[in-house]
Design a protein around this motif. Structure first.
Motif, PDB file in Angstrom:
ATOM      1  N   SER A   1      24.465  -4.932  -0.260  1.00  0.00           N
ATOM      2  CA  SER A   1      23.048  -4.886   0.085  1.00  0.00           C
ATOM      3  C   SER A   1      22.633  -3.468   0.426  1.00  0.00           C
ATOM      4  O   SER A   1      23.460  -2.628   0.799  1.00  0.00           O
ATOM      5  CB  SER A   1      22.748  -5.817   1.267  1.00  0.00           C
ATOM      6  N   SER A   2      21.344  -3.212   0.319  1.00  0.00           N
ATOM      7  CA  SER A   2      20.761  -1.945   0.747  1.00  0.00           C
ATOM      8  C   SER A   2      19.306  -2.219   1.103  1.00  0.00           C
ATOM      9  O   SER A   2      18.522  -2.624   0.249  1.00  0.00           O
ATOM     10  CB  SER A   2      20.853  -0.891  -0.347  1.00  0.00           C
ATOM     11  N   SER A   3      18.967  -2.019   2.363  1.00  0.00           N
ATOM     12  CA  SER A   3      17.636  -2.387   2.850  1.00  0.00           C
ATOM     13  C   SER A   3      16.872  -1.173   3.367  1.00  0.00           C
ATOM     14  O   SER A   3      17.380  -0.425   4.209  1.00  0.00           O
ATOM     15  CB  SER A   3      17.755  -3.421   3.975  1.00  0.00           C
ATOM     16  N   PHE A   4      15.661  -0.979   2.837  1.00  0.00           N
ATOM     17  CA  PHE A   4      14.725   0.044   3.320  1.00  0.00           C
ATOM     18  C   PHE A   4      15.272   1.458   3.156  1.00  0.00           C
ATOM     19  O   PHE A   4      14.979   2.337   3.958  1.00  0.00           O
ATOM     20  CB  PHE A   4      14.362  -0.209   4.800  1.00  0.00           C
ATOM     21  N   VAL A   5      16.065   1.684   2.097  1.00  0.00           N
ATOM     22  CA  VAL A   5      16.729   2.979   1.927  1.00  0.00           C
ATOM     23  C   VAL A   5      16.486   3.591   0.548  1.00  0.00           C
ATOM     24  O   VAL A   5      16.153   4.778   0.442  1.00  0.00           O
ATOM     25  CB  VAL A   5      18.261   2.838   2.143  1.00  0.00           C
ATOM     26  N   LEU A   6      16.646   2.816  -0.521  1.00  0.00           N
ATOM     27  CA  LEU A   6      16.706   3.383  -1.865  1.00  0.00           C
ATOM     28  C   LEU A   6      15.454   4.154  -2.257  1.00  0.00           C
ATOM     29  O   LEU A   6      15.529   5.134  -2.996  1.00  0.00           O
ATOM     30  CB  LEU A   6      16.974   2.281  -2.898  1.00  0.00           C
ATOM     31  N   HIS A   7      14.290   3.737  -1.769  1.00  0.00           N
ATOM     32  CA  HIS A   7      13.052   4.436  -2.105  1.00  0.00           C
ATOM     33  C   HIS A   7      12.994   5.843  -1.505  1.00  0.00           C
ATOM     34  O   HIS A   7      12.166   6.662  -1.900  1.00  0.00           O
ATOM     35  CB  HIS A   7      11.838   3.624  -1.625  1.00  0.00           C
ATOM     36  N   MET A   8      13.878   6.134  -0.543  1.00  0.00           N
ATOM     37  CA  MET A   8      13.903   7.447   0.091  1.00  0.00           C
ATOM     38  C   MET A   8      14.801   8.430  -0.657  1.00  0.00           C
ATOM     39  O   MET A   8      14.847   9.612  -0.319  1.00  0.00           O
ATOM     40  CB  MET A   8      14.369   7.316   1.548  1.00  0.00           C
ATOM     41  N   LEU A   9      15.507   7.943  -1.666  1.00  0.00           N
ATOM     42  CA  LEU A   9      16.444   8.777  -2.413  1.00  0.00           C
ATOM     43  C   LEU A   9      15.746   9.441  -3.594  1.00  0.00           C
ATOM     44  O   LEU A   9      14.807   8.884  -4.172  1.00  0.00           O
ATOM     45  CB  LEU A   9      17.609   7.933  -2.917  1.00  0.00           C
TER      46      LEU A   9
ATOM     47  N   THR B   1      16.063  -4.125  -0.704  1.00  0.00           N
ATOM     48  CA  THR B   1      14.673  -4.209  -0.267  1.00  0.00           C
ATOM     49  C   THR B   1      14.130  -2.792  -0.250  1.00  0.00           C
ATOM     50  O   THR B   1      14.694  -1.903   0.393  1.00  0.00           O
ATOM     51  CB  THR B   1      14.563  -4.828   1.139  1.00  0.00           C
ATOM     52  N   VAL B   2      13.042  -2.576  -0.989  1.00  0.00           N
ATOM     53  CA  VAL B   2      12.513  -1.222  -1.169  1.00  0.00           C
ATOM     54  C   VAL B   2      11.000  -1.200  -0.989  1.00  0.00           C
ATOM     55  O   VAL B   2      10.311  -2.213  -1.148  1.00  0.00           O
ATOM     56  CB  VAL B   2      12.855  -0.675  -2.574  1.00  0.00           C
ATOM     57  N   LEU B   3      10.513  -0.023  -0.664  1.00  0.00           N
ATOM     58  CA  LEU B   3       9.078   0.235  -0.671  1.00  0.00           C
ATOM     59  C   LEU B   3       8.673   0.483  -2.113  1.00  0.00           C
ATOM     60  O   LEU B   3       9.221   1.361  -2.781  1.00  0.00           O
ATOM     61  CB  LEU B   3       8.777   1.465   0.189  1.00  0.00           C
ATOM     62  N   ALA B   4       7.737  -0.311  -2.619  1.00  0.00           N
ATOM     63  CA  ALA B   4       7.329  -0.196  -4.018  1.00  0.00           C
ATOM     64  C   ALA B   4       5.866   0.223  -4.116  1.00  0.00           C
ATOM     65  O   ALA B   4       5.067  -0.018  -3.204  1.00  0.00           O
ATOM     66  CB  ALA B   4       7.545  -1.524  -4.741  1.00  0.00           C
ATOM     67  N   ASN B   5       5.516   0.815  -5.224  1.00  0.00           N
ATOM     68  CA  ASN B   5       4.151   1.283  -5.457  1.00  0.00           C
ATOM     69  C   ASN B   5       3.275   0.086  -5.821  1.00  0.00           C
ATOM     70  O   ASN B   5       3.126  -0.259  -6.990  1.00  0.00           O
ATOM     71  CB  ASN B   5       4.167   2.325  -6.577  1.00  0.00           C
ATOM     72  N   LYS B   6       2.685  -0.524  -4.786  1.00  0.00           N
ATOM     73  CA  LYS B   6       2.001  -1.801  -4.991  1.00  0.00           C
ATOM     74  C   LYS B   6       0.592  -1.860  -4.437  1.00  0.00           C
ATOM     75  O   LYS B   6      -0.287  -2.481  -5.019  1.00  0.00           O
ATOM     76  CB  LYS B   6       2.814  -2.924  -4.326  1.00  0.00           C
ATOM     77  N   ASN B   7       0.361  -1.268  -3.275  1.00  0.00           N
ATOM     78  CA  ASN B   7      -0.931  -1.474  -2.620  1.00  0.00           C
ATOM     79  C   ASN B   7      -1.293  -0.303  -1.709  1.00  0.00           C
ATOM     80  O   ASN B   7      -0.607   0.724  -1.692  1.00  0.00           O
ATOM     81  CB  ASN B   7      -0.916  -2.795  -1.830  1.00  0.00           C
ATOM     82  N   VAL B   8      -2.361  -0.475  -0.939  1.00  0.00           N
ATOM     83  CA  VAL B   8      -2.849   0.597  -0.068  1.00  0.00           C
ATOM     84  C   VAL B   8      -1.818   0.948   1.000  1.00  0.00           C
ATOM     85  O   VAL B   8      -1.622   2.126   1.332  1.00  0.00           O
ATOM     86  CB  VAL B   8      -4.177   0.178   0.597  1.00  0.00           C
ATOM     87  N   ILE B   9      -1.144  -0.066   1.529  1.00  0.00           N
ATOM     88  CA  ILE B   9      -0.150   0.195   2.576  1.00  0.00           C
ATOM     89  C   ILE B   9       1.017   1.003   2.030  1.00  0.00           C
ATOM     90  O   ILE B   9       1.485   1.954   2.659  1.00  0.00           O
ATOM     91  CB  ILE B   9       0.355  -1.128   3.194  1.00  0.00           C
ATOM     92  N   SER B  10       1.492   0.646   0.840  1.00  0.00           N
ATOM     93  CA  SER B  10       2.600   1.400   0.255  1.00  0.00           C
ATOM     94  C   SER B  10       2.177   2.833  -0.044  1.00  0.00           C
ATOM     95  O   SER B  10       2.969   3.773   0.118  1.00  0.00           O
ATOM     96  CB  SER B  10       3.128   0.712  -1.001  1.00  0.00           C
ATOM     97  N   SER B  11       0.930   3.020  -0.461  1.00  0.00           N
ATOM     98  CA  SER B  11       0.429   4.370  -0.716  1.00  0.00           C
ATOM     99  C   SER B  11       0.381   5.178   0.570  1.00  0.00           C
ATOM    100  O   SER B  11       0.788   6.358   0.599  1.00  0.00           O
ATOM    101  CB  SER B  11      -0.970   4.286  -1.340  1.00  0.00           C
ATOM    102  N   PHE B  12      -0.094   4.538   1.647  1.00  0.00           N
ATOM    103  CA  PHE B  12      -0.143   5.217   2.953  1.00  0.00           C
ATOM    104  C   PHE B  12       1.255   5.602   3.427  1.00  0.00           C
ATOM    105  O   PHE B  12       1.504   6.728   3.856  1.00  0.00           O
ATOM    106  CB  PHE B  12      -0.819   4.311   3.979  1.00  0.00           C
ATOM    107  N   LEU B  13       2.192   4.651   3.336  1.00  0.00           N
ATOM    108  CA  LEU B  13       3.553   4.917   3.794  1.00  0.00           C
ATOM    109  C   LEU B  13       4.228   5.990   2.966  1.00  0.00           C
ATOM    110  O   LEU B  13       4.977   6.821   3.493  1.00  0.00           O
ATOM    111  CB  LEU B  13       4.378   3.625   3.768  1.00  0.00           C
ATOM    112  N   SER B  14       3.968   5.993   1.668  1.00  0.00           N
ATOM    113  CA  SER B  14       4.583   7.005   0.812  1.00  0.00           C
ATOM    114  C   SER B  14       4.075   8.403   1.175  1.00  0.00           C
ATOM    115  O   SER B  14       4.842   9.373   1.151  1.00  0.00           O
ATOM    116  CB  SER B  14       4.324   6.696  -0.661  1.00  0.00           C
ATOM    117  N   LYS B  15       2.810   8.510   1.505  1.00  0.00           N
ATOM    118  CA  LYS B  15       2.264   9.814   1.901  1.00  0.00           C
ATOM    119  C   LYS B  15       2.813  10.234   3.257  1.00  0.00           C
ATOM    120  O   LYS B  15       3.133  11.406   3.476  1.00  0.00           O
ATOM    121  CB  LYS B  15       0.733   9.744   1.938  1.00  0.00           C
TER     122      LYS B  15
END
Length: 232
Positions: free
Chosen positions: A147-155, A178-192
Motif C-alpha cells: 500500500s501507499s497512502s497520500f504519498v505518490l502524488h508528491m513524487l 490513495t492519491v491526490l488527483a486532478n479532479k476538482n477545486v479542492i484538488s487544485s487548491f491543495l496542489s497549489k
C-alpha cells in the motif's frame, strides 16, 4: 527475520544479518530502523513540522474536511484489502496502517527519519525501513499486500513508484494506493498549496495497467482517489 531486503543500488539480495548485499554494498540498522539511504534526504518541510500531530490531528482533520471520511476508516479499508503474510506500506509515516492490517511480516518504508523514529517507538511489531519509493530496498515479489497512502502524488515520477510497488508484489497479491488527483477545486487548491503538478485519475489507472496490476476498484473521495488492484 524473513529475507525481504534487496540492494537499492544493484538489486541483489541483502543478508538480513550482516546487511551486506551480494555486491558488497553495506547498509546499517540505526535507532531501530534499517537505513538503505545512508544520507540525509530532503523531505516535505510541512510534514516534518507536523509529524508529532500527524496521525492524531493533521491527517484526521485534513481527511475529514476534504473527503468527508475519517482517517481511520480509510486506513481500515486499505488494510482489509492488503492484509497477508508479508505487507509493505510505502510512505508509511508513523505507521497508522499497522493498527489495522493483519500481517506476520509487517514492513513500513519512509524517507523521513522523524517519522521512522515515531514508527519504531509506537509500533514495535513493524520492521521500519528508510528507503526511497522510487527504488525500494525490497526484494522482487515478496509481498502479499502493498500500500501507499497520500504519498505518490508528491513524487516527481509516480509511475516509477507504481512500477516498484508492482515489482515487490507477488503474483495474485494486492496493491492499494490513495492519491491526490486532478479532479476538482479542492484538488487544485491543495496542489497549489503543496506546489505539486498532480496527475489525473485516468493516468494513475494507466500506470497500474502498464505495470501488470489489474484494477479491481476505484473510489473517489473528494480530491482523493483510492485505487485497488491485483498483480497479474
Amino acid at each position: 527475520m524473513k529475507n525481504i531486503f534487496s540492494c537499492p543500488i544493484d538489486g541483489s539480495r541483502v543478508d538480513p544479518d550482516t546487511l551486506m548485499c551480494e555486491k558488497e554494498h553495506r547498509f546499517y540498522k540505526v535507532n531501530g530502523y534499517y537505513d538503505f539511504v545512508l544520507k540525509d534526504v530532503k523531505v516535505d518541510d510541512v510534514l516534518e513540522k507536523v509529524a508529532p500531530l500527524y496521525e492524531n490531528l493533521w491527517a484526521p482533520v485534513g481527511m475529514f474536511l476534504t473527503s468527508h471520511r475519517t482517517y481511520g476508516s480509510i486506513m481500515r479499508e486499505i488494510s482489509d484489502f492488503v492484509s497477508g503474510e508479508v505487507v509493505v506500506d510505502v510512505g508509511t509515516g508513523p505507521g497508522r496502517l499497522f493498527d489495522f492490517v493483519k500481517c506476520s511480516t509487517c514492513v513500513g518504508v519512509d524517507l523521513s527519519t522523524r517519522f521512522l523514529l515515531m514508527l519504531v517507538n509506537k509500533r514495535k511489531n513493524v520492521i521500519a525501513v528508510k528507503g526511497n519509493a522510487l527504488g525500494l530496498p525490497i526484494a522482487n515479489e515478496v509481498a502479499d499486500g502493498v500500500s501507499s497512502s497520500f504519498v505518490l502524488h508528491m513524487l516527481p515520477n509516480p509511475s516509477v513508484a507504481i512500477k516498484e510497488l508492482s515489482r515487490i508484489t507477488k503474483r495474485g497479491g494486492h496493491v492499494a494506493v490513495t492519491v491526490l488527483a486532478n479532479k476538482n477545486v479542492i484538488s487544485s487548491f491543495l496542489s497549489k498549496w503543496w506546489k505539486l503538478e498532480i496527475k489525473s485519475k485516468d493516468l494513475y489507472l494507466s500506470y497500474f495497467k502498464e505495470n501488470g496490476i489489474q484494477v479491481n476498484e476505484t473510489k473517489d473521495m473528494g480530491p482523493w482517489v483510492m485505487i485497488k488492484g491485483t498483480k497479474l
